[in-house]
Scaffold this motif. Sequence first.
Motif, PDB file in Angstrom:
ATOM      1  N   SER A 133       1.505   3.600  -4.608  1.00 48.67           N
ATOM      2  CA  SER A 133       0.138   4.449  -3.805  1.00 48.67           C
ATOM      3  C   SER A 133       0.192   5.420  -5.187  1.00 48.67           C
ATOM      4  O   SER A 133       1.921   5.682  -5.418  1.00 48.67           O
ATOM      5  N   GLU A 134      -0.597   6.345  -5.529  1.00 52.85           N
ATOM      6  CA  GLU A 134      -0.420   7.099  -6.369  1.00 52.85           C
ATOM      7  C   GLU A 134       0.705   8.218  -5.615  1.00 52.85           C
ATOM      8  O   GLU A 134       1.804   8.732  -6.726  1.00 52.85           O
ATOM      9  N   GLN A 135       0.610   8.489  -4.418  1.00 56.76           N
ATOM     10  CA  GLN A 135       1.450   9.771  -3.668  1.00 56.76           C
ATOM     11  C   GLN A 135       2.480   9.529  -4.150  1.00 56.76           C
ATOM     12  O   GLN A 135       3.413  10.052  -4.942  1.00 56.76           O
ATOM     13  N   LYS A 136       3.043   8.076  -3.743  1.00 53.07           N
ATOM     14  CA  LYS A 136       4.929   8.008  -3.959  1.00 53.07           C
ATOM     15  C   LYS A 136       4.921   7.835  -4.896  1.00 53.07           C
ATOM     16  O   LYS A 136       5.927   8.504  -5.692  1.00 53.07           O
TER      17      LYS A 136
ATOM     18  N   GLN B 232       0.452  -0.555  -0.280  1.00 50.31           N
ATOM     19  CA  GLN B 232      -0.006   0.086  -0.316  1.00 50.31           C
ATOM     20  C   GLN B 232       0.912   1.188   0.159  1.00 50.31           C
ATOM     21  O   GLN B 232       0.811   2.343  -0.560  1.00 50.31           O
TER      22      GLN B 232
ATOM     23  N   GLN C 267       2.517  -0.546 -11.691  1.00 51.25           N
ATOM     24  CA  GLN C 267       2.574   1.034 -11.082  1.00 51.25           C
ATOM     25  C   GLN C 267       3.190   1.200 -11.834  1.00 51.25           C
ATOM     26  O   GLN C 267       2.832   2.716 -11.828  1.00 51.25           O
TER      27      GLN C 267
ATOM     28  N   ILE D 242      -5.289  -2.448  -3.514  1.00 48.71           N
ATOM     29  CA  ILE D 242      -4.913  -0.954  -3.533  1.00 48.71           C
ATOM     30  C   ILE D 242      -6.339  -0.369  -3.391  1.00 48.71           C
ATOM     31  O   ILE D 242      -7.562  -0.669  -4.297  1.00 48.71           O
TER      32      ILE D 242
END
Lengths: 169, 385
Positions: free
Chosen positions: B117-120, B113, B150, B197
């Motif tokens: 993640s999109e933020q990462k 997670q 990803q 996710i």
Amino acid sequence: MPYIPSKLNAGKIKLSYVALGTFFILAVFFPFMFLMDRQSLPIIDAQLGGWEDVQSKISAQYPNNEELKNAALQMGFALQRAVDDPRSAQTIDAELNDGMSCVLGVLVKQKISNIEAAKVLEDIRDLVVFNSERQQRYIRFNGKLNGTVLTAPNDDLKKCKPLPNGATE
Amino acid sequence: MKSVVVILLMISATFKVSANCGEKKTALFFANGMFNDRVGASGGLWALSKEFGQKFPNDKIDVLAIAFNTDEKALLQLNQVFEQKTKDLGVSFWKSVTKFLSMPDENIKKIIQIYLSEQKARDKDLSIQISSYENFLKQGFKIITVSHSQGNFYTNFSFESLNTDQTQMISVATPASSVYGDGPYFTFKTDAVIAYIPGALPPNRTKTSPGIADHEFIKHYLFDEPARNEILSAINLAYAQQAAEAQSLNPKDAYFNSDMNGVLKWFVKHLEKKSKFSNSECLAAEALFSVFALHGRNCEKRDFATFAEAISDCKTSSSEGETACPYYRGMDLGRPYEAYYPSEVSEHLSISPNCKITTYKEFKEQMGSADLLASIKLLESLKEK
């Protein structure tokens, strides 16, 4: 305002701050960052070796298929160089691509299906990247290629080359 | 009426072939995810391109490239956990990682997670990949990127930044909540990684033989025949949509050869008179659309010989899945007519709904060999001397 003795002028104060800052960066910050890096990433100062081992594994995998064995050795040798020296990833990657192209060229010639051929590439990788240390080094090799655009292999027998001197059995 | 004018303009533009003749090239990219290493990503793209070439031999891919993505720290962390849990099993990290990730373990779930993640993904420096895409665009390439896992985040961000209609994205096993340009996506209901996710696009495909993890590109998505065919068809559709963009009905862009004038006039007359087509005429019309669409490259042969060949191919094709006959090809893709062709096609289908055949079964039931022969005869009469 802090008290500043009259004998010290502003220039000297600035200079001492700069000296202190430089000392901090050199003596504390850089070593700290270096240690952090060493803790989180694998230590790769030394060559790993073990090519003979890999060579035997590959030869044993393809005992009755000389052409595929040689192609696999070429690709395997490039992967061995990758785990030996992940920091030179950009240079080694071209050799790896040639090795994969050679293997695919042989597999196409031998009429292996596309999906199975792609799996053979992974089999060869696993014959080289077979333990934890190799895995960590290979992850670093991949890390060095991160964010770039890479050439894709083609099935091309012209990319097949003999192993360099000293790398043969 | 408007369409008639447009087609007449198209005919008038048939002599402008060489003026607009320039090479259009296509680059197929693969954007891998972090559980796909250099070798896995290479094998995946190679197999995908070979399968595509075999299924759609007319669609030429000029360049193959990998937009390579990995996450060293995340993989090292995962590798450490992997080693602890599979110490004595002697299994390969890369080959077993997705199966490993499907284990019900809170630590593994957290790692996935965080790193998927999109933020990462937003923190990643994509400048090299974006400038590489830009270079291809400057050289006149159209770009189709198949993104896995990803890699979907990175392709979304890169394409958003490029902001051009020359890029097309196809998503496989996506953790993202959208696909750039509303491109197609394929995620197995049994994909254990994407299941972790939150916010990922909901799984929309059922794997033929469901497994434990079902996330890997080659082993799961390419190996599953229906999924593979859908991914290949999506590439073909992206290719053809680019073709449609390249073939505006604007007279400046139209490039039929003059020997097609008879066919075009015949078709225009049909729209004017609103006369319903017979089966053999339906076949001829479909062949005309096929020649119209071709593959988006300028300098392709939009001539009578290609048109005639399109009908003859239906006569010679005998098994399902053969792609030469335009009818077969359309059905194989399950493609909507509207997505490929100009508005005249919709108009024609509203006049002759019997021409809209969407399944192979319908084709076999409706079209007999007599229709094919009649169509060839019609074709001979349409050839402009």
